[in-house]
Design a protein around this motif. Structure first.
Motif, PDB file in Angstrom:
ATOM      1  N   VAL A 180       0.916  -1.275   0.119  1.00 19.80           N
ATOM      2  CA  VAL A 180      -0.259  -0.030  -0.101  1.00 19.80           C
ATOM      3  C   VAL A 180       1.040   1.274   0.069  1.00 19.80           C
ATOM      4  CG1 VAL A 180      -1.788  -0.873   1.093  1.00 19.80           C
ATOM      5  CG2 VAL A 180      -0.219  -0.353   2.539  1.00 19.80           C
ATOM      6  N   PRO A 181       0.228   2.362  -0.525  1.00 20.39           N
ATOM      7  CA  PRO A 181      -0.961   2.720  -1.052  1.00 20.39           C
ATOM      8  C   PRO A 181      -1.417   1.986  -2.461  1.00 20.39           C
ATOM      9  CG  PRO A 181       0.202   4.502  -1.456  1.00 20.39           C
ATOM     10  CD  PRO A 181       1.115   3.606  -0.544  1.00 20.39           C
ATOM     11  N   PHE A 182      -2.629   1.463  -2.379  1.00 18.47           N
ATOM     12  CA  PHE A 182      -2.742   0.583  -3.765  1.00 18.47           C
ATOM     13  C   PHE A 182      -4.200   1.512  -4.050  1.00 18.47           C
ATOM     14  CE2 PHE A 182      -4.658  -2.837  -6.104  1.00 18.47           C
ATOM     15  CZ  PHE A 182      -3.712  -3.144  -6.941  1.00 18.47           C
ATOM     16  N   PHE A 183      -4.239   1.913  -5.482  1.00 19.72           N
ATOM     17  CA  PHE A 183      -5.226   2.713  -5.871  1.00 19.72           C
ATOM     18  C   PHE A 183      -5.968   1.871  -6.954  1.00 19.72           C
ATOM     19  CE2 PHE A 183      -2.032   5.475  -4.383  1.00 19.72           C
ATOM     20  CZ  PHE A 183      -2.645   6.371  -3.452  1.00 19.72           C
ATOM     21  N   VAL A 184      -7.279   1.998  -7.156  1.00 19.03           N
ATOM     22  CA  VAL A 184      -8.051   1.077  -8.226  1.00 19.03           C
ATOM     23  C   VAL A 184      -9.017   1.939  -8.777  1.00 19.03           C
ATOM     24  CG1 VAL A 184      -9.504  -0.733  -8.815  1.00 19.03           C
ATOM     25  CG2 VAL A 184      -7.479  -1.002  -7.247  1.00 19.03           C
ATOM     26  N   PHE A 185      -8.872   2.347  -9.770  1.00 12.76           N
ATOM     27  CA  PHE A 185      -9.954   3.313 -10.697  1.00 12.76           C
ATOM     28  C   PHE A 185     -10.848   2.482 -11.260  1.00 12.76           C
ATOM     29  CE2 PHE A 185      -7.515   7.464 -10.512  1.00 12.76           C
ATOM     30  CZ  PHE A 185      -6.469   6.975  -9.783  1.00 12.76           C
ATOM     31  N   ASP A 186     -12.355   2.495 -10.922  1.00  7.04           N
ATOM     32  CA  ASP A 186     -13.474   1.877 -11.678  1.00  7.04           C
ATOM     33  C   ASP A 186     -13.348   0.387 -11.758  1.00  7.04           C
ATOM     34  OD1 ASP A 186     -14.928   4.224 -11.897  1.00  7.04           O
ATOM     35  OD2 ASP A 186     -14.250   4.669 -13.781  1.00  7.04           O
ATOM     36  N   ARG A 187     -12.182  -0.002 -10.693  1.00  9.21           N
ATOM     37  CA  ARG A 187     -12.238  -1.659 -10.811  1.00  9.21           C
ATOM     38  C   ARG A 187     -11.264  -1.809 -12.125  1.00  9.21           C
ATOM     39  NH1 ARG A 187     -13.705  -5.201  -6.410  1.00  9.21           N
ATOM     40  NH2 ARG A 187     -13.837  -3.582  -4.761  1.00  9.21           N
ATOM     41  N   THR A 188     -10.821  -1.032 -12.947  1.00  5.35           N
ATOM     42  CA  THR A 188     -10.161  -1.224 -14.098  1.00  5.35           C
ATOM     43  C   THR A 188      -8.606  -0.679 -14.299  1.00  5.35           C
ATOM     44  OG1 THR A 188     -12.316  -0.713 -15.226  1.00  5.35           O
ATOM     45  CG2 THR A 188     -10.314  -0.562 -16.433  1.00  5.35           C
ATOM     46  N   TYR A 189      -8.274   0.112 -13.498  1.00  4.73           N
ATOM     47  CA  TYR A 189      -6.869   0.673 -13.819  1.00  4.73           C
ATOM     48  C   TYR A 189      -6.484   0.547 -12.311  1.00  4.73           C
ATOM     49  CZ  TYR A 189      -8.244   2.441 -18.141  1.00  4.73           C
ATOM     50  OH  TYR A 189      -8.783   2.717 -19.425  1.00  4.73           O
ATOM     51  N   GLY A 190      -5.043   0.209 -12.114  1.00  6.84           N
ATOM     52  CA  GLY A 190      -4.431  -0.127 -10.573  1.00  6.84           C
ATOM     53  C   GLY A 190      -3.255   0.773 -10.674  1.00  6.84           C
ATOM     54  N   ILE A 191      -2.905   1.492  -9.511  1.00  8.25           N
ATOM     55  CA  ILE A 191      -1.773   2.221  -9.323  1.00  8.25           C
ATOM     56  C   ILE A 191      -0.972   1.493  -8.021  1.00  8.25           C
ATOM     57  CG2 ILE A 191      -0.638   4.312  -8.786  1.00  8.25           C
ATOM     58  CD1 ILE A 191      -2.662   5.548 -10.614  1.00  8.25           C
ATOM     59  N   SER A 192       0.108   1.036  -8.076  1.00  6.01           N
ATOM     60  CA  SER A 192       0.634   0.880  -6.676  1.00  6.01           C
ATOM     61  C   SER A 192       1.753   1.799  -6.417  1.00  6.01           C
ATOM     62  CB  SER A 192       1.462  -0.563  -6.947  1.00  6.01           C
ATOM     63  OG  SER A 192       2.060  -0.850  -5.848  1.00  6.01           O
ATOM     64  N   GLY A 193       1.502   2.306  -4.782  1.00  2.00           N
ATOM     65  CA  GLY A 193       2.575   3.202  -4.440  1.00  2.00           C
ATOM     66  C   GLY A 193       2.079   4.650  -4.829  1.00  2.00           C
ATOM     67  N   ALA A 194       2.828   5.515  -3.846  1.00  2.00           N
ATOM     68  CA  ALA A 194       2.760   7.056  -4.013  1.00  2.00           C
ATOM     69  C   ALA A 194       3.310   7.565  -5.203  1.00  2.00           C
ATOM     70  CB  ALA A 194       3.150   7.541  -2.776  1.00  2.00           C
ATOM     71  N   GLN A 195       2.800   7.290  -6.362  1.00  2.00           N
ATOM     72  CA  GLN A 195       3.200   7.580  -7.539  1.00  2.00           C
ATOM     73  C   GLN A 195       3.269   9.257  -7.847  1.00  2.00           C
ATOM     74  OE1 GLN A 195       4.893   5.765  -9.673  1.00  2.00           O
ATOM     75  NE2 GLN A 195       4.237   3.920  -8.571  1.00  2.00           N
ATOM     76  N   PRO A 196       3.777   9.845  -8.690  1.00  2.00           N
ATOM     77  CA  PRO A 196       3.800  11.217  -8.974  1.00  2.00           C
ATOM     78  C   PRO A 196       2.391  11.515  -9.326  1.00  2.00           C
ATOM     79  CG  PRO A 196       5.660  10.218  -9.990  1.00  2.00           C
ATOM     80  CD  PRO A 196       4.801   9.196  -9.645  1.00  2.00           C
ATOM     81  N   ILE A 197       2.203  12.866  -9.009  1.00  2.00           N
ATOM     82  CA  ILE A 197       0.736  13.672  -9.352  1.00  2.00           C
ATOM     83  C   ILE A 197       0.267  13.327 -10.759  1.00  2.00           C
ATOM     84  CG2 ILE A 197      -0.477  15.595  -9.321  1.00  2.00           C
ATOM     85  CD1 ILE A 197       1.184  16.530  -7.052  1.00  2.00           C
TER      86      ILE A 197
END
Lengths: 209, 42
Positions: A180-197
């Protein structure tokens, strides 16, 4: 766009990731159409409740490095947090079992107060050096966020929202989260980590299109 | 022991009302700024 964010309140990268997502939303033209849901994740579910060891000490033991070197590791994250406007005092942060803090977050979410409590829990753990598995501390944080003290106490004294916390953790693993953090957009796109803005912004635009 | 029965007990059917989540398209995976599931943040 529906964004789900898995995080743990003692995770220094999670608060940084939250700020970066917020900064991206501030630059996104359709932020009003975005719904953010805070999901639970525990980095150390086996941690004994009430075992509140200084994090620097824990790191020193875990990695077999002198305390000064552990402090340097924390200083690096503190500097990155500062760039996002966050004041970390990891030198006074404490280890804790975060299960009850997550149950409290779910209770707050049922009253539309999830973001406020989330913010307060991060501050308590990463800035104020509080033990976020202490019941009285959680009651104070809950009431500070606008929850009635007697109801917070009732939640913490029982096992309310325990299933919700476990479900969140199971879903994160089913979605392939390795941290974590783990971000999921509309259960379609995923982002792992505190990525850049910019990464968050590009993903918002992709999800909205 | 009836082996057919034993096998049936050991392989329960998957719940029909719990579909597996669809695979995500990872925009950024396993970035450096992450606390790993084993608690490693540093």
């Amino acid at each position: 766009v529906k964004i789900e964010v898995w995080s743990d309140v003692v995770c220094p990268w999670c608060y940084i990731g939250k700020r970066r997502l917020q900064h991206a939303l501030a630059r996104f033209g359709h932020a009003g159409e975005v719904e953010v849901t805070w999901r639970s994740f525990q980095l150390d579910p086996s941690h004994r409740r009430g075992d509140n060891q200084p994090t620097t000490e824990m790191l020193s033991g875990k990695y077999g490095v002198p305390p000064a070197q552990a402090a340097q590791m924390q200083e690096r994250v503190t500097a990155i947090a500062a760039a996002e406007g966050l004041t970390y005092h990891l030198d006074r942060s404490l280890t804790a079992n975060t299960f009850d803090a997550h149950r409290l977050t779910h209770f707050a979410a049922s009253r539309d107060l999830a973001d406020g409590i989330h913010e307060r829990l991060f501050q308590a753990a990463l800035t104020d050096g509080e033990a976020v598995d202490d019941t009285e501390t959680l009651v104070r944080i809950g009431t500070g966020a606008g929850l009635p003290a007697d109801e917070v106490r009732k939640v913490l004294d029982g096992d309310a929202y325990a299933d919700e916390v476990r479900d969140d953790i199971a879903t994160a693993r089913a979605l392939g989260a390795n941290g974590v953090p783990f971000f999921v957009f509309d259960r379609t796109y995923g982002i792992s980590g505190a990525q850049p803005i910019e990464v968050f912004l590009a993903t918002l635009e992709k999800a909205a299109s | 022991v009836d082996e057919t029965q034993l096998e049936t007990v050991e392989t329960p059917a998957a719940p029909e009302d719990e579909p597996a989540p669809a695979a995500l398209v990872m925009v950024e995976a396993d970035g450096a700024d992450v606390c790993a599931a084993d608690g490693t943040c540093w």
